[in-house]
Design a protein around this motif. Structure first.
Motif, PDB file in Angstrom:
ATOM      1  N   ILE B 105       3.857  -2.954  -4.073  1.00  0.00           N
ATOM      2  CA  ILE B 105       2.847  -3.520  -3.171  1.00  0.00           C
ATOM      3  C   ILE B 105       3.110  -5.010  -2.914  1.00  0.00           C
ATOM      4  N   PHE B 106       3.333  -5.773  -3.982  1.00  0.00           N
ATOM      5  CA  PHE B 106       3.528  -7.214  -3.777  1.00  0.00           C
ATOM      6  C   PHE B 106       4.909  -7.514  -3.181  1.00  0.00           C
ATOM      7  N   GLY B 107       5.884  -6.650  -3.466  1.00  0.00           N
ATOM      8  CA  GLY B 107       7.203  -6.826  -2.840  1.00  0.00           C
ATOM      9  C   GLY B 107       7.113  -6.656  -1.340  1.00  0.00           C
ATOM     10  N   ARG B 108       6.397  -5.618  -0.900  1.00  0.00           N
ATOM     11  CA  ARG B 108       6.254  -5.397   0.539  1.00  0.00           C
ATOM     12  C   ARG B 108       5.458  -6.516   1.191  1.00  0.00           C
ATOM     13  N   MET B 109       4.468  -7.033   0.447  1.00  0.00           N
ATOM     14  CA  MET B 109       3.704  -8.159   1.014  1.00  0.00           C
ATOM     15  C   MET B 109       4.567  -9.415   1.121  1.00  0.00           C
ATOM     16  N   SER B 110       5.661  -9.441   0.360  1.00  0.00           N
ATOM     17  CA  SER B 110       6.586 -10.572   0.459  1.00  0.00           C
ATOM     18  C   SER B 110       7.633 -10.346   1.543  1.00  0.00           C
ATOM     19  N   GLY B 111       7.550  -9.210   2.211  1.00  0.00           N
ATOM     20  CA  GLY B 111       8.395  -9.008   3.386  1.00  0.00           C
ATOM     21  C   GLY B 111       9.594  -8.107   3.201  1.00  0.00           C
ATOM     22  N   ILE B 112       9.740  -7.454   2.036  1.00  0.00           N
ATOM     23  CA  ILE B 112      10.883  -6.544   1.901  1.00  0.00           C
ATOM     24  C   ILE B 112      10.393  -5.103   1.992  1.00  0.00           C
ATOM     25  N   ASP B 113      11.289  -4.217   2.425  1.00  0.00           N
ATOM     26  CA  ASP B 113      10.842  -2.833   2.641  1.00  0.00           C
ATOM     27  C   ASP B 113      10.799  -2.052   1.320  1.00  0.00           C
ATOM     28  N   LYS B 114      10.135  -0.891   1.399  1.00  0.00           N
ATOM     29  CA  LYS B 114       9.871  -0.095   0.201  1.00  0.00           C
ATOM     30  C   LYS B 114      11.165   0.333  -0.503  1.00  0.00           C
ATOM     31  N   GLU B 115      12.176   0.704   0.291  1.00  0.00           N
ATOM     32  CA  GLU B 115      13.438   1.172  -0.292  1.00  0.00           C
ATOM     33  C   GLU B 115      14.081   0.053  -1.123  1.00  0.00           C
ATOM     34  N   MET B 116      14.031  -1.159  -0.569  1.00  0.00           N
ATOM     35  CA  MET B 116      14.630  -2.298  -1.259  1.00  0.00           C
ATOM     36  C   MET B 116      13.869  -2.586  -2.558  1.00  0.00           C
ATOM     37  N   VAL B 117      12.545  -2.485  -2.491  1.00  0.00           N
ATOM     38  CA  VAL B 117      11.737  -2.714  -3.697  1.00  0.00           C
ATOM     39  C   VAL B 117      12.118  -1.688  -4.767  1.00  0.00           C
ATOM     40  N   GLU B 118      12.212  -0.430  -4.348  1.00  0.00           N
ATOM     41  CA  GLU B 118      12.540   0.633  -5.312  1.00  0.00           C
ATOM     42  C   GLU B 118      13.910   0.404  -5.940  1.00  0.00           C
ATOM     43  N   LYS B 119      14.820  -0.118  -5.124  1.00  0.00           N
ATOM     44  CA  LYS B 119      16.184  -0.371  -5.613  1.00  0.00           C
ATOM     45  C   LYS B 119      16.191  -1.506  -6.647  1.00  0.00           C
ATOM     46  N   ARG B 120      15.362  -2.499  -6.395  1.00  0.00           N
ATOM     47  CA  ARG B 120      15.387  -3.682  -7.275  1.00  0.00           C
ATOM     48  C   ARG B 120      14.452  -3.568  -8.482  1.00  0.00           C
ATOM     49  N   ALA B 121      13.430  -2.712  -8.372  1.00  0.00           N
ATOM     50  CA  ALA B 121      12.363  -2.721  -9.383  1.00  0.00           C
ATOM     51  C   ALA B 121      12.861  -2.414 -10.793  1.00  0.00           C
ATOM     52  N   MET B 122      13.548  -1.300 -10.949  1.00  0.00           N
ATOM     53  CA  MET B 122      13.929  -0.897 -12.311  1.00  0.00           C
ATOM     54  C   MET B 122      14.902  -1.870 -12.978  1.00  0.00           C
ATOM     55  N   PRO B 123      15.968  -2.320 -12.274  1.00  0.00           N
ATOM     56  CA  PRO B 123      16.846  -3.314 -12.920  1.00  0.00           C
ATOM     57  C   PRO B 123      16.084  -4.565 -13.362  1.00  0.00           C
ATOM     58  N   LEU B 124      15.117  -4.960 -12.542  1.00  0.00           N
ATOM     59  CA  LEU B 124      14.334  -6.152 -12.872  1.00  0.00           C
ATOM     60  C   LEU B 124      13.448  -5.902 -14.098  1.00  0.00           C
ATOM     61  N   LEU B 125      12.803  -4.750 -14.122  1.00  0.00           N
ATOM     62  CA  LEU B 125      11.955  -4.409 -15.274  1.00  0.00           C
ATOM     63  C   LEU B 125      12.797  -4.268 -16.536  1.00  0.00           C
ATOM     64  N   GLU B 126      14.034  -3.769 -16.357  1.00  0.00           N
ATOM     65  CA  GLU B 126      14.938  -3.664 -17.516  1.00  0.00           C
ATOM     66  C   GLU B 126      15.305  -5.052 -18.031  1.00  0.00           C
ATOM     67  N   ARG B 127      15.580  -5.957 -17.123  1.00  0.00           N
ATOM     68  CA  ARG B 127      15.916  -7.332 -17.538  1.00  0.00           C
ATOM     69  C   ARG B 127      14.764  -7.953 -18.304  1.00  0.00           C
ATOM     70  N   LEU B 128      13.551  -7.598 -17.921  1.00  0.00           N
ATOM     71  CA  LEU B 128      12.369  -8.173 -18.574  1.00  0.00           C
ATOM     72  C   LEU B 128      11.871  -7.308 -19.727  1.00  0.00           C
ATOM     73  N   ARG B 129      12.616  -6.277 -20.050  1.00  0.00           N
ATOM     74  CA  ARG B 129      12.346  -5.410 -21.195  1.00  0.00           C
ATOM     75  C   ARG B 129      10.987  -4.705 -21.120  1.00  0.00           C
ATOM     76  N   ILE B 130      10.628  -4.293 -19.918  1.00  0.00           N
ATOM     77  CA  ILE B 130       9.398  -3.490 -19.783  1.00  0.00           C
ATOM     78  C   ILE B 130       9.678  -2.242 -18.940  1.00  0.00           C
ATOM     79  N   ALA B 131      10.950  -1.858 -18.882  1.00  0.00           N
ATOM     80  CA  ALA B 131      11.325  -0.708 -18.040  1.00  0.00           C
ATOM     81  C   ALA B 131      10.621   0.574 -18.486  1.00  0.00           C
ATOM     82  N   GLU B 132      10.451   0.737 -19.805  1.00  0.00           N
ATOM     83  CA  GLU B 132       9.827   1.979 -20.283  1.00  0.00           C
ATOM     84  C   GLU B 132       8.331   2.037 -19.949  1.00  0.00           C
TER      85      GLU B 132
END
Lengths: 286, 321
Positions: B105-132
Motif C-alpha cells: 500500500i505505501f509503496g504504491r502511494m510512493s508511485g511504484i506499481d504493485k508488481e515492482m513492490v512485490e518484487k522488492r518486498a521480500m528481499p527487503l524484509l529479508e535484509r531487515l530480518r523480518i521475512a518470516e
C-alpha cells in the motif's frame, strides 16, 4: 489512480480486519431475512388470493373481491420498505466509515501518508471514494437482496425499487461528506458520527419548516429556520422521494418544492462540505 | 540540478495558539545544506526544533518564513517527496495490515506499481530480518520489528533521500548494529541520509556531518572530527627532551602539562605549534606522536546545550569547516 486503488484496498482490508464488513453483512442479512419471512403472499393463477405481513392478514376492500393486482401490492410493500432501507443504509454507512479521516489524522499515522508524493486533496478524496465504495456495496446488497426476494416470491419485477438505491447512496454521500468535514476539523470519530446523525435528525424536523415558521413571531428566528432549511441537506425529502418513486405515488403535500430543489441544495451541501474539508485538510499542519 | 540533496534557508517557525497572543518560536533562522550522498545528523535536546525541521522538509507543517527544498524542488511541491523515504518517530502502521500489505500500500502511494513492490518486498524484509513475519499482521509485531518494517517501508521505492527519525528506537543492541550496517550500505549506494537521533554514538558512528540545534538555531555544524577537536590542544609523546622543556615552552608562549608519559600542549595556532615542534626537534628530542586532543561528541553537545545565549559561542554562527 494507484493512490485511489491503494486507499480502497486499505479501507476494505480494515473493514475486513475490524469485523466491519462482517457486521455490515450480518446486520443487512438479518434485515433481509426478517423481510423474507415477514412477507407471505398467496398467489393463485397469477392473482393475489391473500397476503400476510408478520403473520397478520393484510385486509383490503379490493383484496376481498379478489381484484387487487399483485403489482400494486408489491409496490405497496416496496414503498414501505424502501424508506426503512434509506434510514438503515445511512446509519450503517456512517457508522462504518466516519472514522476514515480521524484515523488518518492520528499522530504517527498521518506522517506516513503525507510523506508520499501525493497531494493532500487527492489523498482525502480517495479516502472518500473508498468509504463510498464500501457503503454503496452494502446498499446494493441490501436493496438488491430484497429486490431478488420480492421477484422470487411474486415474480413481479419492479426496477424502481432497485433504482431507489441510487437515492440512498446520494444521501449517504452527502452525510459522509459532512462526516469528513467534521473529521478534518475535530479528528474525532465520535463527533463525526454524532454530527452526521444530528444533522440527519435536524433536517427531519426542518422538513416541517413552513409550520415552524408559521408558529414563530420573531423574524430573526423565522430567518434562521429558513436559512437552516435551505442550507442543510434535505434528508426527509429524499426519504419521501424514495417512497414516492418506489410506490409510484405523488410526493407528500409538505414537499411542495418538487424534487429539483431538494436534490440540488443537498448536492450543493455535499459539494460544499467536501470542498471545505479539502481546503482545511490542505492547509492543516500536523 | 541542485548540488544539494537538502537545503534550507533562514527557516523560521512560530507556533501560535488561537485566541491567544502567546507564540512559541520553534525555529529561528535555520540554514543548512546537505550534499548528495552525504550522511547528515541532526542533534539537539527535546524541543530544539529537530522534528519541526524534518516536518517542514516533508511539508507536514509550513515554515513561517524561509525556504526549503529537496533535490532542488521546493518542499511545498508534492513532487519533492517522490524520491524521499521517511521513517517518522513513533510511527503507527495500520495494525490490521500484514508487513507485505503495508509495503504494497505505501509503496504504491510512493508511485511504484504493485508488481515492482512485490518484487522488492521480500528481499527487503529479508535484509531487515523480518521475512518470516511477512504475512503476519503488524499488530502482532514487537516494537523493534515495527521499526524494521518502518525502515523497509521507507526504502521500498528506492528513494534518493532518506529521512530517519530515531531509526533504532526500541531495537536491541544487535538489531541496532544491523540497522546501522544496512544504512551504511544504503549510504554507500549514494543515498543521502538525514538522521535525527538522540543517540550521540549513532550519530558519531554514521554521520559525515552533524548539526546541533539549540532553541531553534544551529549552535554548531560540521564534521564530527572537527566538532570534537578541542581547539589548539595537542598530545605529544617524545623522548630525549631537554630538562628545561617546560620553562622553554612556557617562555615561547605555550602551556604544557606532563601526564602519564606524555605531554599536553596548548598553543596559539598551527603556526605556533610548528615553531615549537621545530625548536623541540632542534634540541635533540625525538617525536613519537602528535595528535590533537578531542572531546567526545557528548561533551560538545552538552557544552553547547548548556551554554546560554550571549555566553560563549553565539548560536547559529559557530560553523566548523
Amino acid at each position: 489512480m494507484r493512490v485511489l486503488v491503494a486507499n480502497i484496498e486499505e479501507v476494505f482490508r480494515e473493514a475486513a480486519a475490524r469485523w466491519t464488513l462482517m457486521a455490515y453483512f450480518i446486520l443487512s442479512s438479518l434485515f433481509i431475512i426478517v423481510f423474507a419471512s415477514a412477507v407471505n403472499l398467496d398467489i393463485v393463477d397469477g392473482a393475489l388470493a391473500g397476503a400476510k405481513l408478520f403473520g397478520q392478514s393484510v385486509q383490503s376492500r379490493d383484496m376481498a373481491t379478489g381484484t387487487v393486482r399483485i403489482e400494486d401490492l408489491v409496490s405497496g410493500f416496496e414503498g414501505v420498505f424502501a424508506p426503512i432501507l434509506f434510514v438503515v443504509g445511512i446509519f450503517l454507512a456512517i457508522f462504518s466509515t466516519a472514522h476514515l479521516v480521524p484515523r488518518l489524522q492520528e499522530k504517527g499515522t498521518i506522517d506516513l501518508y503525507l510523506s508520499r508524493p501525493v497531494p493532500r486533496i487527492p489523498l482525502l478524496l480517495s479516502r472518500y471514494v473508498a468509504g463510498m465504495t464500501l457503503a454503496s456495496l452494502n446498499v446494493l446488497y441490501l436493496v438488491g437482496s430484497i429486490w431478488l426476494i420480492v421477484v422470487w416470491k411474486t415474480e413481479v419485477v419492479h426496477f424502481r425499487f432497485l433504482l431507489s438505491g441510487g437515492i440512498i447512496i446520494f444521501a449517504i454521500a452527502t452525510l459522509l461528506a459532512l462526516a469528513f468535514l467534521i473529521g478534518v476539523v475535530t479528528s474525532s470519530t465520535a463527533v463525526s458520527i454524532m454530527g452526521s446523525y444530528g444533522i440527519f435528525f435536524l433536517t427531519m424536523i426542518l422538513a416541517a419548516h413552513k409550520q415552524i415558521e408559521a408558529a414563530l413571531t420573531n423574524p430573526i428566528w423565522i430567518w434562521m429556520v429558513k436559512t437552516l432549511y435551505w442550507s442543510l441537506p434535505k434528508t426527509f425529502e429524499l426519504q419521501m422521494m424514495v417512497y414516492s418513486f418506489v410506490a409510484q405515488k405523488e410526493l407528500p403535500e409538505q414537499i411542495n418544492n418538487g424534487v429539483g430543489l431538494p436534490i440540488a441544495t443537498t448536492a450543493a451541501f455535499a459539494i460544499g462540505c467536501l470542498a471545505l474539508a479539502s481546503w482545511l485538510f490542505k492547509k492543516k499542519e500536523f | 540540478m541542485s548540488e544539494f540533496a537538502i537545503e534550507t534557508q533562514e527557516l523560521r517557525k512560530t507556533f501560535t495558539t488561537p485566541f491567544s497572543s502567546r507564540a512559541v518560536t520553534a525555529l529561528d533562522g535555520v540554514s543548512l545544506s546537505v550534499g548528495r550522498g552525504e550522511v547528515f545528523g541532526l542533534l539537539g535536546p527535546n524541543g530544539a526544533g529537530k522534528t519541526t525541521t524534518v516536518k517542514i522538509l516533508l511539508d507536514l507543517t509550513r515554515a513561517t518564513s524561509g525556504s526549503a527544498s529537496i533535490l532542488g524542488t521546493p518542499t511545498s511541491d508534492p513532487e519533492s517527496r517522490r524520491r524521499v523515504g521517511y521513517l517518522p518517530e513513533g510511527h503507527r502502521f495500520p495494525g490490521y495490515l500484514t508487513a507485505r500489505q503495508t509495503l504494497s500500500i505505501f509503496g504504491r502511494m510512493s508511485g511504484i506499481d504493485k508488481e515492482m513492490v512485490e518484487k522488492r518486498a521480500m528481499p527487503l524484509l529479508e535484509r531487515l530480518r523480518i521475512a518470516e513475519w511477512a504475512d503476519i499482521r503488524v499488530k502482532k509485531f514487537s516494537k523493534g520489528m515495527v521499526q524494521r518494517l518502518g525502515i523497509a517501508c521507507s526504502l521500498i521505492h528506492e528513494p534518493e533521500v532518506l529521512f530517519l527519525d530515531e531509526p533504532t528506537d526500541g531495537v536491541d543492541p544487535v538489531g541496532r548494529r544491523e540497522i546501522r550496517d544496512l544504512l551504511k550500505e544504503e549510504a554507500a549506494k549514494g543515498r543521502t541520509i538525514f538522521l535525527n537521533s538522540h543517540l550521540l554514538s549513532e550519530i558519531e558512528l554514521m554521520c559525515d556531518r552533524t548539526a546541533i540545534l539549540r532553541k531553534g538555531t544551529i549552535a554548531a555544524m560540521g564534521r564530527i572530527d572537527e566538532l570534537t577537536r578541542r581547539g589548539t590542544t595537542y598530545k605529544i609523546k617524545a623522548t630525549g627532551t631537554p630538562d628545561n622543556l617546560v620553562e622553554a615552552l612556557t617562555a615561547a608562549g605555550a602551556s604544557i602539562e606532563k601526564m602519564n608519559g606524555h605531554m599536553v600542549l596548548n598553543v596559539r595556532d598551527v603556526e605556533h605549534l610548528n615553531e615549537l615542534i621545530d625548536s623541540l626537534r632542534a634540541s635533540g628530542a625525538m617525536l613519537h606522536e602528535l595528535t590533537p586532543v578531542r572531546s567526545s561528541l557528548e561533551d560538545v553537545f552538552v557544552d553547547l546545550v548548556r551554554a546560554t545565549d550571549g555566553e560563549g559561542t553565539p548560536a547559529s554562527t559557530r560553523e566548523v569547516n
